[in-house]
Design a protein around this motif. Structure first.
Motif, PDB file in Angstrom:
ATOM      1  N   THR A 100      87.403  10.958  27.633  1.00 23.03           N
ATOM      2  CA  THR A 100      88.039  10.215  26.547  1.00 23.03           C
ATOM      3  C   THR A 100      89.428   9.791  26.986  1.00 23.03           C
ATOM      4  OG1 THR A 100      86.853  11.591  24.939  1.00 23.03           O
ATOM      5  CG2 THR A 100      88.660  10.247  24.104  1.00 23.03           C
ATOM      6  N   ALA A 101      89.775   8.559  26.734  1.00 19.11           N
ATOM      7  CA  ALA A 101      91.094   8.031  27.075  1.00 19.11           C
ATOM      8  C   ALA A 101      92.015   8.168  25.865  1.00 19.11           C
ATOM      9  CB  ALA A 101      90.981   6.570  27.494  1.00 19.11           C
ATOM     10  N   VAL A 102      93.165   8.803  26.067  1.00 23.12           N
ATOM     11  CA  VAL A 102      94.148   8.977  25.000  1.00 23.12           C
ATOM     12  C   VAL A 102      95.353   8.102  25.324  1.00 23.12           C
ATOM     13  CG1 VAL A 102      95.563  10.618  23.714  1.00 23.12           C
ATOM     14  CG2 VAL A 102      93.350  11.339  24.631  1.00 23.12           C
ATOM     15  N   ALA A 110      92.708   7.877  20.385  1.00 21.34           N
ATOM     16  CA  ALA A 110      91.726   8.143  21.431  1.00 21.34           C
ATOM     17  C   ALA A 110      90.651   7.069  21.422  1.00 21.34           C
ATOM     18  CB  ALA A 110      91.085   9.514  21.222  1.00 21.34           C
ATOM     19  N   SER A 111      90.211   6.713  22.607  1.00 17.19           N
ATOM     20  CA  SER A 111      89.126   5.749  22.736  1.00 17.19           C
ATOM     21  C   SER A 111      87.812   6.406  22.328  1.00 17.19           C
ATOM     22  CB  SER A 111      89.006   5.281  24.187  1.00 17.19           C
ATOM     23  OG  SER A 111      88.486   6.342  24.996  1.00 17.19           O
ATOM     24  N   LEU A 112      86.783   5.589  22.170  1.00 17.07           N
ATOM     25  CA  LEU A 112      85.446   6.161  22.082  1.00 17.07           C
ATOM     26  C   LEU A 112      85.139   6.854  23.402  1.00 17.07           C
ATOM     27  CD1 LEU A 112      83.481   3.299  20.312  1.00 17.07           C
ATOM     28  CD2 LEU A 112      84.095   5.518  19.346  1.00 17.07           C
ATOM     29  N   ASP A 145      83.133  11.868  17.205  1.00 19.24           N
ATOM     30  CA  ASP A 145      84.380  12.061  16.449  1.00 19.24           C
ATOM     31  C   ASP A 145      85.059  13.371  16.842  1.00 19.24           C
ATOM     32  OD1 ASP A 145      84.049   9.682  15.114  1.00 19.24           O
ATOM     33  OD2 ASP A 145      83.189  10.591  13.301  1.00 19.24           O
ATOM     34  N   ARG A 146      84.258  14.439  17.019  1.00 14.03           N
ATOM     35  CA  ARG A 146      84.844  15.726  17.394  1.00 14.03           C
ATOM     36  C   ARG A 146      85.410  15.686  18.813  1.00 14.03           C
ATOM     37  NH1 ARG A 146      81.684  19.764  17.940  1.00 14.03           N
ATOM     38  NH2 ARG A 146      79.646  18.826  17.530  1.00 14.03           N
ATOM     39  N   VAL A 147      84.743  14.969  19.704  1.00 13.45           N
ATOM     40  CA  VAL A 147      85.265  14.825  21.064  1.00 13.45           C
ATOM     41  C   VAL A 147      86.624  14.139  21.033  1.00 13.45           C
ATOM     42  CG1 VAL A 147      84.928  13.639  23.272  1.00 13.45           C
ATOM     43  CG2 VAL A 147      83.024  14.877  22.226  1.00 13.45           C
ATOM     44  N   ARG A 148      86.761  13.119  20.229  1.00 13.67           N
ATOM     45  CA  ARG A 148      88.039  12.411  20.125  1.00 13.67           C
ATOM     46  C   ARG A 148      89.113  13.319  19.531  1.00 13.67           C
ATOM     47  NH1 ARG A 148      86.830   6.897  17.101  1.00 13.67           N
ATOM     48  NH2 ARG A 148      88.842   6.245  17.977  1.00 13.67           N
ATOM     49  N   GLU A 149      88.749  14.112  18.540  1.00 15.45           N
ATOM     50  CA  GLU A 149      89.706  15.049  17.952  1.00 15.45           C
ATOM     51  C   GLU A 149      90.160  16.082  18.973  1.00 15.45           C
ATOM     52  OE1 GLU A 149      87.596  16.659  14.653  1.00 15.45           O
ATOM     53  OE2 GLU A 149      87.705  14.817  13.455  1.00 15.45           O
ATOM     54  N   VAL A 150      89.216  16.595  19.763  1.00 18.70           N
ATOM     55  CA  VAL A 150      89.550  17.576  20.792  1.00 18.70           C
ATOM     56  C   VAL A 150      90.465  16.941  21.845  1.00 18.70           C
ATOM     57  CG1 VAL A 150      88.572  18.881  22.726  1.00 18.70           C
ATOM     58  CG2 VAL A 150      87.559  19.073  20.453  1.00 18.70           C
ATOM     59  N   VAL A 178      91.098  12.953  28.971  1.00 19.90           N
ATOM     60  CA  VAL A 178      90.644  14.314  28.697  1.00 19.90           C
ATOM     61  C   VAL A 178      89.148  14.388  28.965  1.00 19.90           C
ATOM     62  CG1 VAL A 178      90.420  16.127  26.957  1.00 19.90           C
ATOM     63  CG2 VAL A 178      92.457  14.661  26.974  1.00 19.90           C
ATOM     64  N   ASP A 179      88.766  15.351  29.805  1.00 26.45           N
ATOM     65  CA  ASP A 179      87.371  15.512  30.200  1.00 26.45           C
ATOM     66  C   ASP A 179      86.797  16.762  29.534  1.00 26.45           C
ATOM     67  OD1 ASP A 179      88.071  13.431  31.855  1.00 26.45           O
ATOM     68  OD2 ASP A 179      88.165  14.651  33.675  1.00 26.45           O
TER      69      ASP A 179
END
Length: 363
Positions: free
Chosen positions: A233-235, A244-246, A285-290, A306-307
């Motif tokens: 995910t790109a922040v 955060a990106s998708l 959505d949870r991946v983006r939040e993390v 973030v990987d």
């Protein structure tokens, strides 16, 4: 009004010198010269700062060969005190002349002596604005041991690991390593671009894997392999906040057992960035939040990738944060933003404008 002047700073003393040069080529090609004046400063493998070409064509991979910053007759000198904008060059004869009045630096250094807070500290000392994270976040993001400490403190799940410090032997930690189980990943604690990483499926090969990692860093992490899909995910931080990106999924093919250096940079057919449509919306959505939580856990600024790993049951494990991800037009970070409708050139401009708007000093 005059245009802001950007210094793209790259190369460096780490094993990722060539990767940094390729990244610089992408950034140099993307900066809008109608909006910004541009100069290029290279750092040789020996640590000397030199004026170099700002032509992106000079920093491409050619026949699988990575570009290199070569020492010239001049040395670049940053300002001598806070508040000065003028950078100078020192000639071979000892003559000092003006180089450029720099408003913001885009440091696209990867690895130690650049991405780890060292260059950021040098710029902070003289109040030079720059793209990306500050000293502490850069250092924590570079050192996987302390990165995980920050993530654990923030309540984020991370991969179980054993850390070997300088002088530690595999035998000293054999019991803890065996508890991790197989397969394992062995990584230099402070390296990137998959340098020195090995997958271990037989403990008989562990010593050799550690020896390979030590070539890049005397501190080594031995991690339990996590079963799951590899999601990135790109922040991005702008003057309006952090977003955060998708997420995107990394899928490797060919002869690559994992996302190694060759797959990232030398084998164009080896990697696919799969659409996030294949993740359930609630999981995405949870991946983006993390990802945003990881960004904040280390105090990152500007940008980060973030990987994470996503298991079949939807459980998310954070692998790492990269505070200066690969930034060529084909790198995963800009590709994810391009998929979100933010083209590469606009992404670069956004990062520069955010850095220019950021105050100097303690934040």
């Amino acid at each position: 009004m005059s245009k802001p002047t950007v210094a793209v700073l790259f190369g460096g003393r780490s094993s990722e010198h060539g990767v940094s040069c390729v990244t610089a080529g992408g950034v140099l090609g993307a900066i809008d010269r109608d909006r910004f004046d541009v100069v290029a400063v290279g750092i040789t493998r020996e640590g000397r700062w030199v004026p170099v070409s700002s032509d992106p064509a000079d920093w491409r991979i050619v026949d699988a060969g990575m570009p290199e910053v070569e020492a010239g007759a001049q040395t670049v000198l940053p300002p001598a005190q806070a508040g000065e904008r003028t950078w100078s060059v020192l000639g071979k004869d000892g003559t000092v002349t003006a180089f450029a009045d720099i408003d913001v630096v885009f440091p696209v250094l990867h690895g130690p002596y650049g991405e780890d807070g060292t260059v950021q500290g040098a710029l902070e000392l003289v109040d030079v604005r720059y793209v990306g994270s500050g000293v502490l976040a850069s250092a924590a993001g570079m050192d996987k041991q302390f990165m995980k400490t920050a993530f654990r403190s923030a309540g984020l799940p991370v991969t179980p690991d054993v850390t070997l410090l300088r002088g530690d032997s595999v035998a000293d930690s054999s019991a803890q390593v065996e508890e991790l189980g197989l397969p394992l990943f062995v990584k230099p604690a402070r390296a990137g671009s998959s340098m020195g990483i090995s997958k271990v499926t037989d403990l008989a090969t562990l010593e050799a894997a550690v020896a390979d990692a030590v070539k890049h860093d005397p501190k080594v992490l031995i991690e339990k392999a996590v079963v799951g899909r590899e999601i990135e995910t790109a922040v991005l931080e702008t003057i309006d906040g952090v977003r955060a990106s998708l997420p995107g999924e990394i899928v490797t093919g060919g002869d690559h057992d994992f996302y190694d250096f060759e797959a990232k940079y030398l084998d164009e057919e080896a990697v696919n960035l799969v659409s996030t449509a294949q993740l359930a919306p609630d999981v995405a959505d949870r991946v983006r939040e993390v990802a945003i939580a990881a960004f904040r856990a280390v105090g990152a600024e500007g940008l980060a990738r973030v990987d994470v790993f996503v298991a079949d049951d939807g459980a998310i494990t954070v692998n790492e944060i990269n505070t200066m991800p690969g930034f060529t037009p084909t790198s995963m970070y800009p590709r994810m933003w391009a998929a979100a409708g933010l083209p590469y050139e606009d992404l670069v401009a956004t990062l520069l404008e955010t850095a220019l708007a950021r105050p100097v000093g303690l934040r």
